[in-house]
Design a protein around this motif. Structure first.
Motif, short mmCIF file in Angstrom:
data_model
loop_
_atom_site.label_atom_id
_atom_site.label_comp_id
_atom_site.label_asym_id
_atom_site.label_seq_id
_atom_site.Cartn_x
_atom_site.Cartn_y
_atom_site.Cartn_z
N ASN A 1 1.08 3.82 2.61
CA ASN A 1 1.39 2.39 2.44
C ASN A 1 1.47 1.99 0.95
OD1 ASN A 1 -1.26 2.45 1.61
ND2 ASN A 1 -2.05 1.05 3.16
N GLY A 2 1.46 2.98 0.07
CA GLY A 2 1.60 2.69 -1.36
C GLY A 2 0.29 2.39 -2.07
N HIS A 3 -0.85 2.64 -1.39
CA HIS A 3 -2.12 2.37 -2.11
C HIS A 3 -2.38 3.44 -3.17
CE1 HIS A 3 -4.62 4.76 1.12
NE2 HIS A 3 -4.41 5.53 0.07
N ILE A 4 -3.12 3.05 -4.20
CA ILE A 4 -3.66 4.02 -5.15
C ILE A 4 -5.16 3.76 -5.23
CG2 ILE A 4 -1.64 4.69 -6.52
CD1 ILE A 4 -2.32 2.54 -8.54
N ALA A 5 -5.94 4.84 -5.29
CA ALA A 5 -7.36 4.77 -4.97
C ALA A 5 -7.42 4.02 -3.64
CB ALA A 5 -8.15 4.13 -6.09
N PHE A 6 -8.31 3.02 -3.49
CA PHE A 6 -8.25 2.24 -2.25
C PHE A 6 -7.79 0.83 -2.55
CE2 PHE A 6 -10.99 5.54 -0.19
CZ PHE A 6 -10.07 5.86 0.81
N ASN A 7 -6.91 0.71 -3.50
CA ASN A 7 -6.28 -0.59 -3.76
C ASN A 7 -5.14 -0.72 -2.77
OD1 ASN A 7 -7.74 -1.54 -6.30
ND2 ASN A 7 -7.17 0.57 -6.80
N GLU A 8 -5.44 -1.45 -1.71
CA GLU A 8 -4.52 -1.55 -0.57
C GLU A 8 -3.53 -2.69 -0.78
OE1 GLU A 8 -4.59 0.59 1.81
OE2 GLU A 8 -6.63 1.18 2.36
N PRO A 9 -2.34 -2.59 -0.17
CA PRO A 9 -1.39 -3.70 -0.24
C PRO A 9 -2.03 -4.98 0.29
CG PRO A 9 -0.41 -1.80 0.87
CD PRO A 9 -1.86 -1.48 0.68
N GLY A 10 -1.74 -6.08 -0.32
CA GLY A 10 -2.33 -7.36 0.12
C GLY A 10 -1.91 -8.47 -0.80
N ALA A 11 -2.51 -9.63 -0.63
CA ALA A 11 -2.13 -10.78 -1.45
C ALA A 11 -2.55 -10.59 -2.91
CB ALA A 11 -2.75 -12.04 -0.88
N ILE B 1 9.84 4.59 -7.03
CA ILE B 1 10.84 5.00 -8.01
C ILE B 1 11.99 3.99 -8.11
CG2 ILE B 1 12.51 6.82 -8.61
CD1 ILE B 1 10.61 8.81 -7.19
N GLU B 2 12.40 3.45 -6.96
CA GLU B 2 13.64 2.66 -6.97
C GLU B 2 13.48 1.15 -7.02
OE1 GLU B 2 16.00 3.91 -3.65
OE2 GLU B 2 16.10 5.98 -4.36
N ASP B 3 12.36 0.61 -6.54
CA ASP B 3 12.23 -0.85 -6.48
C ASP B 3 12.44 -1.49 -7.85
OD1 ASP B 3 11.79 -0.81 -3.80
OD2 ASP B 3 9.77 -1.68 -3.87
N LYS B 4 13.19 -2.55 -7.86
CA LYS B 4 13.45 -3.26 -9.12
C LYS B 4 12.28 -4.19 -9.46
CE LYS B 4 17.92 -2.15 -9.99
NZ LYS B 4 17.61 -0.76 -9.61
N ASN B 5 11.53 -4.59 -8.41
CA ASN B 5 10.43 -5.55 -8.61
C ASN B 5 9.10 -4.87 -8.37
OD1 ASN B 5 12.30 -7.73 -8.92
ND2 ASN B 5 12.62 -7.61 -6.71
N ILE B 6 8.04 -5.48 -8.90
CA ILE B 6 6.71 -5.00 -8.54
C ILE B 6 6.02 -6.09 -7.74
CG2 ILE B 6 5.98 -3.18 -10.12
CD1 ILE B 6 5.24 -5.21 -12.10
N SER B 7 5.23 -5.65 -6.80
CA SER B 7 4.56 -6.63 -5.94
C SER B 7 3.27 -6.01 -5.44
CB SER B 7 5.50 -6.99 -4.80
OG SER B 7 4.83 -6.97 -3.58
N THR B 8 2.32 -6.89 -5.10
CA THR B 8 1.02 -6.38 -4.62
C THR B 8 1.16 -5.67 -3.28
OG1 THR B 8 0.58 -8.54 -3.68
CG2 THR B 8 -0.38 -8.08 -5.85
N ASP B 9 2.34 -5.76 -2.64
CA ASP B 9 2.43 -4.99 -1.39
C ASP B 9 2.82 -3.52 -1.63
OD1 ASP B 9 5.22 -6.94 -0.34
OD2 ASP B 9 5.30 -4.97 -1.26
N LEU B 10 2.97 -3.13 -2.88
CA LEU B 10 3.08 -1.71 -3.20
C LEU B 10 2.24 -1.46 -4.47
CD1 LEU B 10 4.71 0.91 -2.24
CD2 LEU B 10 5.96 0.58 -4.38
N PRO B 11 0.92 -1.33 -4.29
CA PRO B 11 0.06 -1.20 -5.48
C PRO B 11 0.54 -0.13 -6.46
CG PRO B 11 -1.27 -1.53 -3.54
CD PRO B 11 0.14 -1.37 -3.04
N ALA B 12 1.04 1.01 -5.96
CA ALA B 12 1.49 2.08 -6.86
C ALA B 12 2.63 1.61 -7.75
CB ALA B 12 1.93 3.30 -6.06
N GLY B 13 3.37 0.61 -7.33
CA GLY B 13 4.51 0.11 -8.11
C GLY B 13 4.11 -0.36 -9.50
N PHE B 14 2.83 -0.77 -9.65
CA PHE B 14 2.38 -1.24 -10.96
C PHE B 14 2.35 -0.13 -12.00
CE2 PHE B 14 1.39 -4.73 -8.34
CZ PHE B 14 1.32 -5.84 -9.17
N LEU B 15 2.41 1.12 -11.53
CA LEU B 15 2.40 2.24 -12.48
C LEU B 15 3.61 2.20 -13.40
CD1 LEU B 15 1.25 5.14 -10.15
CD2 LEU B 15 -0.09 4.01 -11.93
#
Ligand code: F6R
Length: 240
Positions: A135-145, A209-223
């Motif tokens: 679901n895109g979590h890193i460590a246990f930072n889970e997708p959420g608000a 890799i591909e998302d243009k935006n970052i959002s808390t529903d993909l924590p790994a995206g912040f990388l």
């Protein structure tokens, strides 16, 4: 982010380990951030091999881990503490006390505060190893608000409980809470190595890799905001 597409799990483990090994050669007093789970096992095997062959030593190295289940005994075979000893620490030359793993006996934020203090004293890591949840979590930072900046006690999502149940006899045995390093502390590393293998990781990897935006529903995206991230991904996770 540099994406390194590898043939398979072994190739991914070897290539990621080579980066770690080169860093240890350059800086024996390296500070490592470590992860558990199936993704880094092969990387640890390669590090153990390099240690056995005298190529590197962990004598001056130190480590902190990302997370641990709440209320689990360190000697319980499902604990992350046990995992780290079995797959890595027991086979290399770390000094006594050089390996830190978070612990929380019950759901209480005081344990998170204690770990924040430990991380502050530990200082910036040279390398942080990460896996990625389906679901895109890193460590246990889970997708959420919201995402936690620092250590917190987290309630695991159904998707993570289901994914982690493969290590337990029954799904009902999977602990419901974990203590986890937060996003700011994960980022407090000079280099981040994320490992992803297998088809099940494809969706998360593709979005990372591909998302243009970052959002808390993909924590790994912040990388993508970190200046020095290596994503080692096998063909299956990359192509689906
Ligand atoms: C483990 C951790 C988790 C895992 C992730 C992937 O310390 O922080 O975020 O990295 O759940 O797990 P595996 O590698 O088992 O697929």
């Amino acid at each position: 982010m540099k994406v390194i597409v590898c043939k398979d799990y072994d190739d991914m483990s070897k290539k990621a380990a080579d980066l770690v090994i080169n860093n240890i050669k350059y800086k024996p007093q390296i500070k490592l951030g470590l992860a558990t789970g199936s993704s880094p096992i092969g990387l640890y095997e390669n590090l153990v091999k390099a240690n056995d062959e005298g190529e590197i030593s962990f004598r001056y190295a130190k480590s902190v881990n990302l997370d641990e289940y709440v209320g689990i005994d360190p000697d319980n075979e499902q604990s992350y503490n046990y995992f780290m000893r079995k797959n890595f620490f027991d086979h290399v030359s770390f000094n006594e006390g050089a390996n830190i793993i978070p612990k929380a006996s019950e759901v209480d934020e005081k344990y998170a505060k204690e770990y924040d203090k430990i991380l502050d004293d530990f200082g910036q890591r040279d390398i942080q190893i990460l896996g990625i949840g389906e679901n895109g979590h890193i460590a246990f930072n889970e997708p959420g608000a919201m995402l936690s900046k620092r250590t917190s006690i987290v309630k695991l999502t159904e998707s993570t409980i289901e994914a982690n149940s493969r290590f337990f006899e029954n799904e009902s045995d999977v602990p419901r809470y974990a203590i986890s390093m937060g996003m700011a502390d994960i980022f407090n590393a000079k280099t981040i190595i994320l490992l992803a293998n297998g088809k099940k990781k494809h969706e998360a990897v593709k979005r990372l890799i591909e998302d243009k935006n970052i959002s808390t529903d993909l924590p790994a995206g912040f990388l993508s905001l970190h200046p020095n991230v290596y994503i080692y991904v096998d063909e299956e996770a990359y192509r689906g």
